[in-house]
Design a protein around this motif. Sequence first.
Motif, PDB file in Angstrom:
ATOM      1  N   GLY A  46      31.356 -17.342  77.603  1.00  0.00           N
ATOM      2  CA  GLY A  46      31.911 -16.962  78.900  1.00  0.00           C
ATOM      3  C   GLY A  46      33.430 -17.047  78.917  1.00  0.00           C
ATOM      4  O   GLY A  46      34.099 -16.158  79.445  1.00  0.00           O
ATOM      5  N   CYS A  47      33.972 -18.106  78.327  1.00  0.00           N
ATOM      6  CA  CYS A  47      35.426 -18.277  78.300  1.00  0.00           C
ATOM      7  C   CYS A  47      36.098 -17.196  77.451  1.00  0.00           C
ATOM      8  O   CYS A  47      37.163 -16.682  77.814  1.00  0.00           O
ATOM      9  N   ALA A  48      35.489 -16.846  76.326  1.00  0.00           N
ATOM     10  CA  ALA A  48      36.047 -15.794  75.467  1.00  0.00           C
ATOM     11  C   ALA A  48      36.069 -14.455  76.211  1.00  0.00           C
ATOM     12  O   ALA A  48      37.063 -13.712  76.164  1.00  0.00           O
ATOM     13  N   ALA A  49      34.990 -14.149  76.907  1.00  0.00           N
ATOM     14  CA  ALA A  49      34.929 -12.899  77.675  1.00  0.00           C
ATOM     15  C   ALA A  49      35.935 -12.908  78.817  1.00  0.00           C
ATOM     16  O   ALA A  49      36.599 -11.900  79.093  1.00  0.00           O
ATOM     17  N   ALA A  50      36.073 -14.058  79.492  1.00  0.00           N
ATOM     18  CA  ALA A  50      37.014 -14.167  80.607  1.00  0.00           C
ATOM     19  C   ALA A  50      38.450 -13.974  80.130  1.00  0.00           C
ATOM     20  O   ALA A  50      39.253 -13.309  80.798  1.00  0.00           O
TER      21      ALA A  50
ATOM     22  N   PHE B 287      23.998 -14.513  77.232  1.00  0.00           N
ATOM     23  CA  PHE B 287      24.244 -13.229  77.898  1.00  0.00           C
ATOM     24  C   PHE B 287      24.757 -13.442  79.317  1.00  0.00           C
ATOM     25  O   PHE B 287      25.718 -12.796  79.754  1.00  0.00           O
ATOM     26  N   GLN B 288      24.114 -14.356  80.064  1.00  0.00           N
ATOM     27  CA  GLN B 288      24.559 -14.641  81.423  1.00  0.00           C
ATOM     28  C   GLN B 288      25.965 -15.222  81.431  1.00  0.00           C
ATOM     29  O   GLN B 288      26.789 -14.893  82.289  1.00  0.00           O
ATOM     30  N   GLY B 289      26.260 -16.082  80.440  1.00  0.00           N
ATOM     31  CA  GLY B 289      27.595 -16.649  80.333  1.00  0.00           C
ATOM     32  C   GLY B 289      28.643 -15.579  80.101  1.00  0.00           C
ATOM     33  O   GLY B 289      29.736 -15.612  80.687  1.00  0.00           O
ATOM     34  N   ILE B 290      28.321 -14.599  79.256  1.00  0.00           N
ATOM     35  CA  ILE B 290      29.251 -13.500  78.978  1.00  0.00           C
ATOM     36  C   ILE B 290      29.470 -12.653  80.230  1.00  0.00           C
ATOM     37  O   ILE B 290      30.605 -12.275  80.548  1.00  0.00           O
TER      38      ILE B 290
ATOM     39  N   VAL C  64      24.503 -24.094  88.871  1.00  0.00           N
ATOM     40  CA  VAL C  64      25.601 -24.213  87.910  1.00  0.00           C
ATOM     41  C   VAL C  64      26.738 -25.024  88.525  1.00  0.00           C
ATOM     42  O   VAL C  64      27.206 -24.713  89.626  1.00  0.00           O
ATOM     43  N   PRO C  65      27.225 -26.081  87.833  1.00  0.00           N
ATOM     44  CA  PRO C  65      28.312 -26.901  88.387  1.00  0.00           C
ATOM     45  C   PRO C  65      29.585 -26.102  88.584  1.00  0.00           C
ATOM     46  O   PRO C  65      29.862 -25.148  87.846  1.00  0.00           O
ATOM     47  N   LEU C  66      30.384 -26.513  89.568  1.00  0.00           N
ATOM     48  CA  LEU C  66      31.654 -25.840  89.846  1.00  0.00           C
ATOM     49  C   LEU C  66      32.577 -25.895  88.641  1.00  0.00           C
ATOM     50  O   LEU C  66      33.404 -24.994  88.441  1.00  0.00           O
ATOM     51  N   LEU C  67      32.452 -26.920  87.816  1.00  0.00           N
ATOM     52  CA  LEU C  67      33.334 -27.060  86.659  1.00  0.00           C
ATOM     53  C   LEU C  67      33.198 -25.880  85.707  1.00  0.00           C
ATOM     54  O   LEU C  67      34.156 -25.517  85.011  1.00  0.00           O
ATOM     55  N   PHE C  68      32.026 -25.257  85.638  1.00  0.00           N
ATOM     56  CA  PHE C  68      31.870 -24.063  84.789  1.00  0.00           C
ATOM     57  C   PHE C  68      32.808 -22.957  85.259  1.00  0.00           C
ATOM     58  O   PHE C  68      33.465 -22.294  84.445  1.00  0.00           O
ATOM     59  N   ASP C  69      32.894 -22.757  86.581  1.00  0.00           N
ATOM     60  CA  ASP C  69      33.821 -21.770  87.134  1.00  0.00           C
ATOM     61  C   ASP C  69      35.254 -22.126  86.767  1.00  0.00           C
ATOM     62  O   ASP C  69      36.067 -21.256  86.452  1.00  0.00           O
ATOM     63  N   VAL C  70      35.565 -23.435  86.812  1.00  0.00           N
ATOM     64  CA  VAL C  70      36.924 -23.874  86.505  1.00  0.00           C
ATOM     65  C   VAL C  70      37.251 -23.608  85.030  1.00  0.00           C
ATOM     66  O   VAL C  70      38.375 -23.223  84.694  1.00  0.00           O
ATOM     67  N   PHE C  71      36.272 -23.776  84.139  1.00  0.00           N
ATOM     68  CA  PHE C  71      36.489 -23.458  82.727  1.00  0.00           C
ATOM     69  C   PHE C  71      36.792 -21.973  82.555  1.00  0.00           C
ATOM     70  O   PHE C  71      37.654 -21.595  81.749  1.00  0.00           O
ATOM     71  N   LEU C  72      36.088 -21.129  83.300  1.00  0.00           N
ATOM     72  CA  LEU C  72      36.378 -19.697  83.235  1.00  0.00           C
ATOM     73  C   LEU C  72      37.789 -19.420  83.760  1.00  0.00           C
ATOM     74  O   LEU C  72      38.502 -18.565  83.219  1.00  0.00           O
ATOM     75  N   HIS C  73      38.199 -20.150  84.799  1.00  0.00           N
ATOM     76  CA  HIS C  73      39.558 -20.005  85.319  1.00  0.00           C
ATOM     77  C   HIS C  73      40.579 -20.429  84.258  1.00  0.00           C
ATOM     78  O   HIS C  73      41.648 -19.808  84.130  1.00  0.00           O
ATOM     79  N   LEU C  74      40.272 -21.490  83.506  1.00  0.00           N
ATOM     80  CA  LEU C  74      41.176 -21.919  82.445  1.00  0.00           C
ATOM     81  C   LEU C  74      41.335 -20.835  81.382  1.00  0.00           C
ATOM     82  O   LEU C  74      42.429 -20.633  80.837  1.00  0.00           O
ATOM     83  N   ALA C  75      40.256 -20.135  81.084  1.00  0.00           N
ATOM     84  CA  ALA C  75      40.318 -19.054  80.097  1.00  0.00           C
ATOM     85  C   ALA C  75      41.238 -17.940  80.578  1.00  0.00           C
ATOM     86  O   ALA C  75      42.052 -17.404  79.817  1.00  0.00           O
TER      87      ALA C  75
ATOM     88  N   ALA D 153      42.810 -27.898  89.836  1.00  0.00           N
ATOM     89  CA  ALA D 153      41.374 -27.770  90.107  1.00  0.00           C
ATOM     90  C   ALA D 153      40.549 -28.286  88.931  1.00  0.00           C
ATOM     91  O   ALA D 153      39.503 -28.919  89.121  1.00  0.00           O
ATOM     92  N   PHE D 154      41.031 -28.034  87.720  1.00  0.00           N
ATOM     93  CA  PHE D 154      40.326 -28.501  86.522  1.00  0.00           C
ATOM     94  C   PHE D 154      40.266 -30.030  86.488  1.00  0.00           C
ATOM     95  O   PHE D 154      39.212 -30.623  86.220  1.00  0.00           O
ATOM     96  N   VAL D 155      41.397 -30.681  86.764  1.00  0.00           N
ATOM     97  CA  VAL D 155      41.446 -32.149  86.750  1.00  0.00           C
ATOM     98  C   VAL D 155      40.505 -32.723  87.804  1.00  0.00           C
ATOM     99  O   VAL D 155      39.776 -33.693  87.543  1.00  0.00           O
ATOM    100  N   LEU D 156      40.477 -32.116  88.991  1.00  0.00           N
ATOM    101  CA  LEU D 156      39.628 -32.620  90.065  1.00  0.00           C
ATOM    102  C   LEU D 156      38.141 -32.497  89.747  1.00  0.00           C
ATOM    103  O   LEU D 156      37.333 -33.297  90.218  1.00  0.00           O
ATOM    104  N   GLU D 157      37.780 -31.479  88.938  1.00  0.00           N
ATOM    105  CA  GLU D 157      36.359 -31.237  88.661  1.00  0.00           C
ATOM    106  C   GLU D 157      35.896 -31.843  87.337  1.00  0.00           C
ATOM    107  O   GLU D 157      34.736 -31.695  86.967  1.00  0.00           O
ATOM    108  N   LEU D 158      36.790 -32.545  86.628  1.00  0.00           N
ATOM    109  CA  LEU D 158      36.417 -33.131  85.333  1.00  0.00           C
ATOM    110  C   LEU D 158      35.267 -34.129  85.450  1.00  0.00           C
ATOM    111  O   LEU D 158      34.560 -34.370  84.476  1.00  0.00           O
ATOM    112  N   LYS D 159      35.082 -34.680  86.634  1.00  0.00           N
ATOM    113  CA  LYS D 159      34.004 -35.663  86.830  1.00  0.00           C
ATOM    114  C   LYS D 159      32.632 -35.061  86.579  1.00  0.00           C
ATOM    115  O   LYS D 159      31.662 -35.774  86.307  1.00  0.00           O
TER     116      LYS D 159
END
Length: 285
Positions: free
Chosen positions: A243-247, A4-7, A39-50, A220-226
């Motif tokens: 979260g990605c589907a909703a984004a 739910f929080q991810g959505i 929550v890691p910054l990479l989660f935000d980047v995944f939402l940006h990718l969506a 940004a995605f490449v930089l945060e892959l670590k």
Amino acid sequence: MSIFQGIILGIIQGIAEFLPISSSGHLEVVKQLFGLGEVPLLFDVFLHLATLCAVVLYFRKKIWNLLKILGRWISRKPRIEAEDSEDFISGTDVRGRRTIVAVILTTLVTGVIGVLTSKLIKDDVISIKVTCAGFIVTACLLVVSSIIEKKSASAKRIEEQKKGVSPLQALFIGFMQGVGTLPGISRSGSTIAGSQLCGVNRSAAGEYSFIVSIPAILGAFVLELKDIGEMGSVVGAAPIIAGCAAAFAWGYISLSLLMKMIRKGKLEWFACYLIPLGILGLIFF
């Protein structure tokens, strides 16, 4: 993090990524409300990718035109001059080439500024108050750029706009997109405002802003892959997918809405939301 929080975070990202209200700022506020500061910054980047996928889908024809123009340019094939007078981004090969060069220049400037800000401004010193102040700065950019754009219309300027985005305009837009990496400042808002301030047609400003976001988000995605291993242990696969589907879904809807507002010259309306939000945040957080 729950599904739910991810959505919810995905919906916030989808709406705020394209509307000039700062997706990163809103995500930070919602995370604080949910108690999700770890929550890691990479989660935000995944939402940006969506939401990036929504950009590619919405502008697929222009992106395809630019790729074809790039292919003809690299292979030195004759230019095609059939003109789409309404398309200042890829209406002709000349405009398309200018756009490609502009995207490269804008991305380089943004990258330099992004690296500098990431080194100078650490995550642990960014407070909610700083983010809320960024909301107010975004509102001011939208209002000022809209006023200047509406007052500076002239036959000479319109004729100049038909040539596409110039290298000097690209450098300035890159600087403004770099400003959009600061807390609470909208990337789309600062980029569109910067485009209008330096004389880009309002419709082309919106289109260019989102096309130039593609390399910025991928970088940004490449930089945060670590952090991908850490994200999997902290967040989990199900909230990420949800979260990605909703984004993606809400991103496409909000992008369609925003482009209509840009063409009608209503971008400054968002200041009516950002200024009270920023003031309330400064008072209560």
